[in-house]
Design a protein around this motif. Sequence first.
Motif, PDB file in Angstrom:
ATOM      1  N   LEU A  41      37.348  31.281  39.250  1.00 47.33           N
ATOM      2  CA  LEU A  41      38.756  31.495  38.887  1.00 47.33           C
ATOM      3  C   LEU A  41      39.001  31.050  37.444  1.00 47.33           C
ATOM      4  N   LYS A  42      39.991  31.653  36.761  1.00 43.21           N
ATOM      5  CA  LYS A  42      40.704  32.797  37.258  1.00 43.21           C
ATOM      6  C   LYS A  42      40.192  34.096  36.651  1.00 43.21           C
ATOM      7  N   GLY A  43      39.302  33.946  35.675  1.00 43.44           N
ATOM      8  CA  GLY A  43      38.846  35.099  34.893  1.00 43.44           C
ATOM      9  C   GLY A  43      38.185  36.211  35.679  1.00 43.44           C
ATOM     10  N   SER A  44      37.578  35.863  36.844  1.00 44.62           N
ATOM     11  CA  SER A  44      36.801  36.857  37.584  1.00 44.62           C
ATOM     12  C   SER A  44      37.630  37.684  38.567  1.00 44.62           C
ATOM     13  N   VAL A  45      38.933  37.419  38.694  1.00 46.15           N
ATOM     14  CA  VAL A  45      39.689  38.057  39.788  1.00 46.15           C
ATOM     15  C   VAL A  45      39.722  39.583  39.724  1.00 46.15           C
ATOM     16  N   ALA A  46      39.903  40.135  38.526  1.00 48.37           N
ATOM     17  CA  ALA A  46      39.963  41.599  38.400  1.00 48.37           C
ATOM     18  C   ALA A  46      38.590  42.199  38.729  1.00 48.37           C
ATOM     19  N   LYS A  92      22.705  30.467  52.465  1.00 50.99           N
ATOM     20  CA  LYS A  92      23.338  31.748  52.150  1.00 50.99           C
ATOM     21  C   LYS A  92      22.808  32.378  50.862  1.00 50.99           C
ATOM     22  N   ASP A  93      22.889  33.717  50.843  1.00 49.11           N
ATOM     23  CA  ASP A  93      22.534  34.453  49.630  1.00 49.11           C
ATOM     24  C   ASP A  93      23.803  34.615  48.798  1.00 49.11           C
ATOM     25  N   VAL A  94      23.841  33.856  47.701  1.00 56.11           N
ATOM     26  CA  VAL A  94      25.063  33.783  46.899  1.00 56.11           C
ATOM     27  C   VAL A  94      24.932  34.595  45.609  1.00 56.11           C
ATOM     28  N   VAL A  95      25.966  35.354  45.328  1.00 56.59           N
ATOM     29  CA  VAL A  95      26.064  36.025  44.026  1.00 56.59           C
ATOM     30  C   VAL A  95      27.307  35.477  43.321  1.00 56.59           C
ATOM     31  N   ILE A  96      27.087  34.797  42.208  1.00 61.79           N
ATOM     32  CA  ILE A  96      28.206  34.252  41.430  1.00 61.79           C
ATOM     33  C   ILE A  96      28.817  35.375  40.598  1.00 61.79           C
ATOM     34  N   VAL A  97      30.131  35.501  40.687  1.00 65.12           N
ATOM     35  CA  VAL A  97      30.824  36.556  39.943  1.00 65.12           C
ATOM     36  C   VAL A  97      31.633  35.918  38.817  1.00 65.12           C
ATOM     37  N   GLU A  98      31.275  36.277  37.586  1.00 61.48           N
ATOM     38  CA  GLU A  98      31.894  35.644  36.414  1.00 61.48           C
ATOM     39  C   GLU A  98      32.444  36.709  35.472  1.00 61.48           C
ATOM     40  N   ASP A  99      33.473  36.327  34.717  1.00 58.56           N
ATOM     41  CA  ASP A  99      34.042  37.287  33.752  1.00 58.56           C
ATOM     42  C   ASP A  99      33.171  37.441  32.519  1.00 58.56           C
ATOM     43  N   ILE A 124      23.318  35.603  39.464  1.00 49.10           N
ATOM     44  CA  ILE A 124      24.492  35.630  38.588  1.00 49.10           C
ATOM     45  C   ILE A 124      24.867  37.058  38.214  1.00 49.10           C
ATOM     46  N   CYS A 125      26.136  37.371  38.397  1.00 47.66           N
ATOM     47  CA  CYS A 125      26.668  38.686  38.064  1.00 47.66           C
ATOM     48  C   CYS A 125      27.853  38.493  37.122  1.00 47.66           C
ATOM     49  N   THR A 126      27.751  39.034  35.917  1.00 49.98           N
ATOM     50  CA  THR A 126      28.852  38.870  34.966  1.00 49.98           C
ATOM     51  C   THR A 126      29.288  40.218  34.413  1.00 49.98           C
ATOM     52  N   LEU A 127      30.586  40.373  34.224  1.00 54.66           N
ATOM     53  CA  LEU A 127      31.053  41.609  33.619  1.00 54.66           C
ATOM     54  C   LEU A 127      30.621  41.663  32.159  1.00 54.66           C
ATOM     55  N   LEU A 128      30.830  40.556  31.446  1.00 53.22           N
ATOM     56  CA  LEU A 128      30.529  40.522  30.015  1.00 53.22           C
ATOM     57  C   LEU A 128      29.538  39.414  29.683  1.00 53.22           C
ATOM     58  N   ASN A 129      28.744  39.673  28.666  1.00 50.43           N
ATOM     59  CA  ASN A 129      27.733  38.723  28.241  1.00 50.43           C
ATOM     60  C   ASN A 129      27.752  38.647  26.716  1.00 50.43           C
ATOM     61  N   LYS A 130      27.832  37.410  26.196  1.00 49.53           N
ATOM     62  CA  LYS A 130      27.793  37.216  24.738  1.00 49.53           C
ATOM     63  C   LYS A 130      26.486  36.502  24.404  1.00 49.53           C
ATOM     64  N   PRO A 131      25.382  37.234  24.329  1.00 48.26           N
ATOM     65  CA  PRO A 131      24.064  36.592  24.162  1.00 48.26           C
ATOM     66  C   PRO A 131      23.932  35.779  22.877  1.00 48.26           C
ATOM     67  N   SER A 132      24.640  36.190  21.832  1.00 48.00           N
ATOM     68  CA  SER A 132      24.517  35.506  20.535  1.00 48.00           C
ATOM     69  C   SER A 132      25.092  34.089  20.568  1.00 48.00           C
ATOM     70  N   ARG A 164      45.562  38.496  30.850  1.00 49.05           N
ATOM     71  CA  ARG A 164      44.664  38.781  31.974  1.00 49.05           C
ATOM     72  C   ARG A 164      44.976  40.126  32.614  1.00 49.05           C
ATOM     73  N   ASN A 165      46.228  40.558  32.515  1.00 50.02           N
ATOM     74  CA  ASN A 165      46.670  41.781  33.189  1.00 50.02           C
ATOM     75  C   ASN A 165      46.408  43.057  32.401  1.00 50.02           C
ATOM     76  N   LEU A 166      45.839  42.961  31.212  1.00 51.31           N
ATOM     77  CA  LEU A 166      45.470  44.197  30.513  1.00 51.31           C
ATOM     78  C   LEU A 166      44.375  44.886  31.324  1.00 51.31           C
ATOM     79  N   PRO A 167      44.440  46.211  31.489  1.00 54.05           N
ATOM     80  CA  PRO A 167      43.437  46.892  32.320  1.00 54.05           C
ATOM     81  C   PRO A 167      42.110  47.160  31.604  1.00 54.05           C
ATOM     82  N   TYR A 168      42.058  46.845  30.310  1.00 59.54           N
ATOM     83  CA  TYR A 168      40.837  47.051  29.511  1.00 59.54           C
ATOM     84  C   TYR A 168      40.425  45.719  28.892  1.00 59.54           C
ATOM     85  N   VAL A 169      39.262  45.705  28.226  1.00 62.94           N
ATOM     86  CA  VAL A 169      38.837  44.521  27.479  1.00 62.94           C
ATOM     87  C   VAL A 169      39.053  44.814  26.001  1.00 62.94           C
TER      88      VAL A 169
END
Length: 178
Positions: A41-46, A92-99, A124-132, A164-169
């Motif tokens: 929470l709370k970034g991963s809710v969408a 349990k088989d856990v998948v972490i969901v992150e923004d 680990i499952c993330t929508l966005l990744n900032k590798p730098s 948070r409510n914008l539908p895009y990034v």
Amino acid sequence: MKNDIERVLISEDEIITAVKKIAKQIESDYEGKDVLFVGLLKGSVAFMSDLIKAYTKPCSIDFMDVSSYGSGTQSTGRVNIIKDLSQSIEGKDVVIVEDIIDSGNTLSFIKSYFNAKKAKSVRICTLLNKPSRRVVEIDVDYIGFDVPDEFVVGYGLDYNEYYRNLPYVGILKRCVYS
Ligand code: IMP
Ligand code: MG
């Protein structure tokens, strides 16, 4: 709100396509197993909401709230648990969901926390990744998009709890936070 956005980085359509692709990938990787998705929470809710709607196999969900950021745009490196899991994850088989994964501090803390709680597996499952921006090495199993070193908001991601409510990034204008 729109006036604070420099430009749209990832459109609503691009996000939905990527989320469906990740859901399919997890379904095939966890064939015959029940997955416990744990959203941060709370970034991963969408992301969590769209991901589970695209996921067609047995699963359950839980949430944790941890903080490392305060109200700024830089990680402090310290992670505090604000809200813990509501169940045992032992076996349990856990998948972490992150923004978004930035320094990696949050996820490296959570992953070892879940291993200590004897989860059978943790991915680990993330929508966005900032590798730098990575400070701590972590293996990320599912990534929607790699993004440049810019502060982004929308689709769950905030700056000071807004956007948070914008539908895009979108990339937040620097003048909003500097
Ligand atoms: P990490 O511990 O540095 O990997 O930080 C992860 C957390 O920082 C994410 O869950 C976000 O809440 C926050 N974060 C990192 N980068 C951004 C960004 O560009 N926009 C909004 N939040 C961010
Ligand atoms: Mg945040």
